[in-house]
Design a protein around this motif. Sequence first.
Motif, PDB file in Angstrom:
ATOM      1  N   GLY A  19       0.820  -1.212   0.000  1.00 48.57           N
ATOM      2  CA  GLY A  19       0.000   0.000   0.000  1.00 48.57           C
ATOM      3  C   GLY A  19       0.850   1.256   0.000  1.00 48.57           C
ATOM      4  O   GLY A  19       0.671   2.151  -0.835  1.00 48.57           O
ATOM      5  N   ILE A 153      -1.908   3.202 -11.975  1.00 50.30           N
ATOM      6  CA  ILE A 153      -3.185   3.762 -11.485  1.00 50.30           C
ATOM      7  C   ILE A 153      -3.250   5.261 -11.790  1.00 50.30           C
ATOM      8  O   ILE A 153      -4.260   5.769 -12.268  1.00 50.30           O
ATOM      9  CB  ILE A 153      -3.360   3.484  -9.964  1.00 50.30           C
ATOM     10  CG1 ILE A 153      -3.534   1.985  -9.712  1.00 50.30           C
ATOM     11  CG2 ILE A 153      -4.560   4.252  -9.404  1.00 50.30           C
ATOM     12  CD1 ILE A 153      -3.603   1.580  -8.247  1.00 50.30           C
ATOM     13  N   ALA A 161      -7.885   7.724  -7.073  1.00 52.23           N
ATOM     14  CA  ALA A 161      -8.011   6.257  -7.150  1.00 52.23           C
ATOM     15  C   ALA A 161      -6.821   5.610  -6.442  1.00 52.23           C
ATOM     16  O   ALA A 161      -6.956   4.585  -5.752  1.00 52.23           O
ATOM     17  CB  ALA A 161      -8.077   5.814  -8.606  1.00 52.23           C
ATOM     18  N   THR A 165      -6.993   3.150  -3.063  1.00 52.78           N
ATOM     19  CA  THR A 165      -6.402   1.804  -3.123  1.00 52.78           C
ATOM     20  C   THR A 165      -5.366   1.633  -2.001  1.00 52.78           C
ATOM     21  O   THR A 165      -5.363   0.616  -1.285  1.00 52.78           O
ATOM     22  CB  THR A 165      -5.705   1.586  -4.496  1.00 52.78           C
ATOM     23  OG1 THR A 165      -6.602   1.993  -5.520  1.00 52.78           O
ATOM     24  CG2 THR A 165      -5.294   0.147  -4.689  1.00 52.78           C
ATOM     25  N   ILE A 169      -5.538  -1.061   1.289  1.00 58.14           N
ATOM     26  CA  ILE A 169      -4.487  -2.073   1.526  1.00 58.14           C
ATOM     27  C   ILE A 169      -3.837  -1.861   2.903  1.00 58.14           C
ATOM     28  O   ILE A 169      -3.570  -2.810   3.642  1.00 58.14           O
ATOM     29  CB  ILE A 169      -3.432  -2.039   0.394  1.00 58.14           C
ATOM     30  CG1 ILE A 169      -4.082  -2.449  -0.929  1.00 58.14           C
ATOM     31  CG2 ILE A 169      -2.258  -2.965   0.709  1.00 58.14           C
ATOM     32  CD1 ILE A 169      -3.205  -2.272  -2.143  1.00 58.14           C
TER      33      ILE A 169
END
Lengths: 186, 190
Positions: A19, A153, A161, A165, A169
Motif C-alpha cells: 500500500g 493507477i 483512485a 487503493t 491495503i
Amino acid sequence: MLKKKIKILLYGTVIWSLGEGMFGPIFAVFAKKIGGDILDVAWAWALYLIVTGALVMIVGKMSDTWRNKEKLMIIGFSINTILTFGYIFVSSPMHLFAIQIGLGVGNALFEPTWDALFDRADENEKREGFLWGLMLGEKEIILGIAVIIGGMIVTYFSFNALFITMGIIQLIATVYQTRIFKLKKA
Amino acid sequence: MIRKELKILLYGNNIYNFSEGMLGPLFAVFTQKIGGDILDITWAWALYLIATGTMIIFVGKISDTIISKEKTMVAGYALRAICSFAYLLVSSPIHLFIVQIVIGIATAMNGPTWDALYDRYDDSDDEAGYVWGLAGGEGKLITGIGLIIGGMIVTYGSFKILFITMGVIHTIATIYQARILGIKNRYTKC
C-alpha cells in the motif's frame, strides 16, 4: 521454520509496503500537481522525515519501559492508514505539509516498535543476516511491484483512485497485524 | 552507554543518509528532466527496489556464512558512491534504469549487513526500542535535512552539482564506515 510472531510481522509489513509503496517516487509529481515547486516537494518530504526522526527516538526510548510495544505499533499503523485517505482532500502545499507531519507521527510509533519486536522475536543469532535479509528483501520487492502498480493507477486513472487503493491495503495490513495481540495473550 | 562499533555504524549511516536524502523525491523531477514520464519514474524506482529485494535475500544468506558482513557492507557503500557520480552521465531513461539497478545491488550489500551488524553489536536487551529508535530516528532526521539542502542545490544550482556533492559525501561515508574493518581485525587477532 519461522516463529508465528515473525510471520505476522513479516507478512504484515509486506502488505503494508504494497500500500505505502504505491505513492513512492510520484509523490513529487503530486506535489507539483497541487501547485508546489521543487522546494515545496523537498520541504513536504523533509517535514515527514524530520518529524519521524525526532519522534522515533523518543518513542523508541519510551517503548522500552512500556510492556505493550504491540499496541504502539498498531496505533501508528492506524494513524497512517487514516492519513492516506486524507491525501484525497489535499489541494495545496500547506495541506500536504500537515498530512506529512501526521504521517511522520504515525511512522514514529510503528517503526521502532516493529524493529524491536522483530529483533527480539528470534533468538537464533546464526540466521540474523538471513532473517533481516528476508524481511528487507521481501519488502523491497513488494515496494517495487507497488510502485509500478501506483504509476499505472495514476497514468490510467487518477491520484484519488491511488489514495483509495493505498488506504484500503493499509487498512488490511493494520487489521492483519492486530493478530499479534492474540499471540501475546497466549 | 553505546558501544564503539554501534557508534561507527550509526555515524557512518548518518553521513550516508545525508547524501542519500539529497535526491529523495527530486528523483521524479530529474527523471522528467531527462525525458521520462510517470511510468518511467515508477519503472526506474521499481527496478531499483526489485534489484535490491532480490539481491538482499541472497546477500543476507551468504553474509552469515561465506563473506564477512563488514566487508560486504563497506563494498556496498563504495558501489553506492560510484553510482552517485554515475548519475552525471545519465541522459535518458534507459541510462537511469541501469544506474538504478546497480544502486539496488549496492543497497542490497549495505542494507541487511548494516542491520545485522547493528543488531549484533547491540547487547542491551532492555533498551532495544531506544537503540533501534536511535538508528531509525537519526537516519530520518539527517535524510530530511539532506533533502532540504538537495532541494536548494537543485533550485539555485543544478542536478550536476547535486550529484557531485552526493558522490563526495557518499565517499566520505564509505571511508568512515571502513573503520569497522579495523575494529573487527583487532578483535579477531585477540
